[in-house]
Design a protein around this motif. Sequence first.
Motif, PDB file in Angstrom:
ATOM      1  N   ASN A  23       0.697  -1.279  -0.016  1.00  0.00           N
ATOM      2  CA  ASN A  23      -0.011  -0.042   0.133  1.00  0.00           C
ATOM      3  C   ASN A  23       0.904   1.358  -0.036  1.00  0.00           C
ATOM      4  OD1 ASN A  23      -2.510  -1.401  -0.016  1.00  0.00           O
ATOM      5  ND2 ASN A  23      -2.430  -1.424   2.161  1.00  0.00           N
ATOM      6  N   LEU A  27       2.224   1.736  -3.438  1.00  0.00           N
ATOM      7  CA  LEU A  27       1.199   2.433  -4.438  1.00  0.00           C
ATOM      8  C   LEU A  27       1.433   3.747  -4.307  1.00  0.00           C
ATOM      9  CD1 LEU A  27      -1.625  -0.334  -4.216  1.00  0.00           C
ATOM     10  CD2 LEU A  27      -0.258   0.165  -6.020  1.00  0.00           C
ATOM     11  N   THR A  31       2.057   6.795  -6.788  1.00  0.00           N
ATOM     12  CA  THR A  31       1.029   7.690  -7.246  1.00  0.00           C
ATOM     13  C   THR A  31       1.813   9.260  -7.107  1.00  0.00           C
ATOM     14  OG1 THR A  31      -0.612   6.241  -6.553  1.00  0.00           O
ATOM     15  CG2 THR A  31      -0.993   8.794  -6.529  1.00  0.00           C
ATOM     16  N   THR A  76      -4.085   3.276  -8.079  1.00  0.00           N
ATOM     17  CA  THR A  76      -5.175   2.259  -7.725  1.00  0.00           C
ATOM     18  C   THR A  76      -6.172   2.477  -8.824  1.00  0.00           C
ATOM     19  OG1 THR A  76      -5.989   3.852  -6.088  1.00  0.00           O
ATOM     20  CG2 THR A  76      -4.868   2.020  -5.459  1.00  0.00           C
ATOM     21  N   ASP A  77      -6.116   3.723  -9.728  1.00  0.00           N
ATOM     22  CA  ASP A  77      -7.192   3.828 -10.543  1.00  0.00           C
ATOM     23  C   ASP A  77      -6.803   3.123 -12.046  1.00  0.00           C
ATOM     24  OD1 ASP A  77      -8.592   5.567  -9.209  1.00  0.00           O
ATOM     25  OD2 ASP A  77      -7.626   7.445 -10.324  1.00  0.00           O
ATOM     26  N   GLN A 100      -6.562  -0.142 -14.218  1.00  0.00           N
ATOM     27  CA  GLN A 100      -7.546  -1.073 -14.612  1.00  0.00           C
ATOM     28  C   GLN A 100      -7.009  -2.585 -13.756  1.00  0.00           C
ATOM     29  OE1 GLN A 100      -8.404  -2.203 -18.446  1.00  0.00           O
ATOM     30  NE2 GLN A 100     -10.112  -3.354 -17.855  1.00  0.00           N
ATOM     31  N   VAL A 142      -6.122  -2.981 -10.717  1.00  0.00           N
ATOM     32  CA  VAL A 142      -5.373  -3.013  -9.329  1.00  0.00           C
ATOM     33  C   VAL A 142      -5.854  -2.967  -8.051  1.00  0.00           C
ATOM     34  CG1 VAL A 142      -3.750  -1.246  -8.134  1.00  0.00           C
ATOM     35  CG2 VAL A 142      -3.408  -1.527 -10.668  1.00  0.00           C
ATOM     36  N   ARG A 143      -7.107  -2.254  -8.138  1.00  0.00           N
ATOM     37  CA  ARG A 143      -8.045  -2.364  -7.004  1.00  0.00           C
ATOM     38  C   ARG A 143      -8.265  -3.915  -6.594  1.00  0.00           C
ATOM     39  NH1 ARG A 143      -9.934   2.605  -4.636  1.00  0.00           N
ATOM     40  NH2 ARG A 143      -9.568   4.444  -6.129  1.00  0.00           N
ATOM     41  N   VAL A 144      -8.947  -4.452  -7.644  1.00  0.00           N
ATOM     42  CA  VAL A 144      -9.429  -5.778  -7.634  1.00  0.00           C
ATOM     43  C   VAL A 144      -8.127  -6.602  -7.022  1.00  0.00           C
ATOM     44  CG1 VAL A 144     -10.291  -7.718  -8.804  1.00  0.00           C
ATOM     45  CG2 VAL A 144     -11.155  -5.634  -9.338  1.00  0.00           C
ATOM     46  N   MET A 157      -5.454  -5.975  -5.251  1.00  0.00           N
ATOM     47  CA  MET A 157      -5.316  -5.858  -3.999  1.00  0.00           C
ATOM     48  C   MET A 157      -6.201  -6.323  -3.267  1.00  0.00           C
ATOM     49  SD  MET A 157      -2.288  -4.192  -3.832  1.00  0.00           S
ATOM     50  CE  MET A 157      -2.330  -3.760  -2.121  1.00  0.00           C
ATOM     51  N   ARG A 158      -7.448  -6.459  -3.437  1.00  0.00           N
ATOM     52  CA  ARG A 158      -8.648  -6.835  -2.637  1.00  0.00           C
ATOM     53  C   ARG A 158      -8.415  -8.296  -2.476  1.00  0.00           C
ATOM     54  NH1 ARG A 158     -12.470  -4.061  -4.681  1.00  0.00           N
ATOM     55  NH2 ARG A 158     -13.111  -5.549  -6.312  1.00  0.00           N
ATOM     56  N   ARG A 176      -5.472  -9.193  -0.227  1.00  0.00           N
ATOM     57  CA  ARG A 176      -5.576  -9.219   1.179  1.00  0.00           C
ATOM     58  C   ARG A 176      -6.420 -10.519   1.451  1.00  0.00           C
ATOM     59  NH1 ARG A 176      -7.104  -3.964  -0.870  1.00  0.00           N
ATOM     60  NH2 ARG A 176      -5.658  -2.302   0.062  1.00  0.00           N
TER      61      ARG A 176
END
Length: 328
Positions: A89, A92, A96, A110-111, A113, A115-117, A119-120, A123
């Motif tokens: 984190n 990232l 940024t 995290t924007d 395509q 990347v958020r998925v 990282m989720r 976790r």
Amino acid sequence: MENDEKLNPIAHAHNARALTTKLQELGEEAREIIAAGVPKNTRRTYNAQWRKFHLWCAEHDRCALPTEAETLILYLTARSHEVKVTTLNVALAAITVAHREAGYADWAATDLQGVRVFMRGLRRTKSMAPEKKAALFLADIAKGLLPSLLARHVQTRALILVGFFAALRRSELVGLNIADVEKIPNGYRLMIWHSKTDKTDEGQVVSVPRTGGPLCPSTALSAWIEQRDGGIEALFTSRGGGRMTVDTVVFRVKAVARRAGLDPALYAGHSLRSGFVTEAARHSAGEHEIMKITRHRSERTVRGYIQEGTLGANHPGLLIAAAFEEQE
């Protein structure tokens, strides 16, 4: 004016260049102001994380700036084998910041395509339980400190005891300057200018008590101040004469733990702070009194230390066992 510029394109170009130069100067000034708003320790961390990403991209023939989603996800996957999700984190955030400072306004790692998925999912597959280092207690410190009068050992004694009794973070210890230290009747007054809980750098005052005895932090600090090089700004220094690093704090805490017969792998800079909180709780110090020293904003965090430090001490099972013994 508009007609004059059309008739004299050279003058118009000159004005445009002057305007561009002025905007560049303003942009540079803005970047300096933004940089000043980021604590030095945070910037050092971001710089380190950005260098790791940049080197990885160079090694794998990938573009670091601007980076693409695929590159970033591959990097995060590789790093996840070595570090915790919390470190990723930070990486990232560093990536940024690097992009935004390079002129990519409103850019966010995290924007990108996926990347958020990613990282989720990470976790869920990688344990998020914080890897807490063991608390270092005063009895262990007493065993691990050397009685030597060599400058390095005198400094280590002051570093460890001040870190423990003032419940300082390692970054706060190395950030202290001699100008931030003031002798008072009951010990020392320290001014902490950069702290995790002081987002605006207004400064926080902490005290180093005069406890007396061989483990008195005030006495240890006085001894170090007498020996240190008076021409150096930093309170705690490196062998080369510069400011001590946070890695050196960790090294010296581990050395104390090792000499006390403990496994040094279980201890780090935070062991001093957590040791103070835990021992204070064991000796029935109140929540708010502890928080005055640690400067925690969250009572929940301090309660976690207190519950851990007093675990089993007030267990209802003790009452049950005592009542049973009385009946026997």
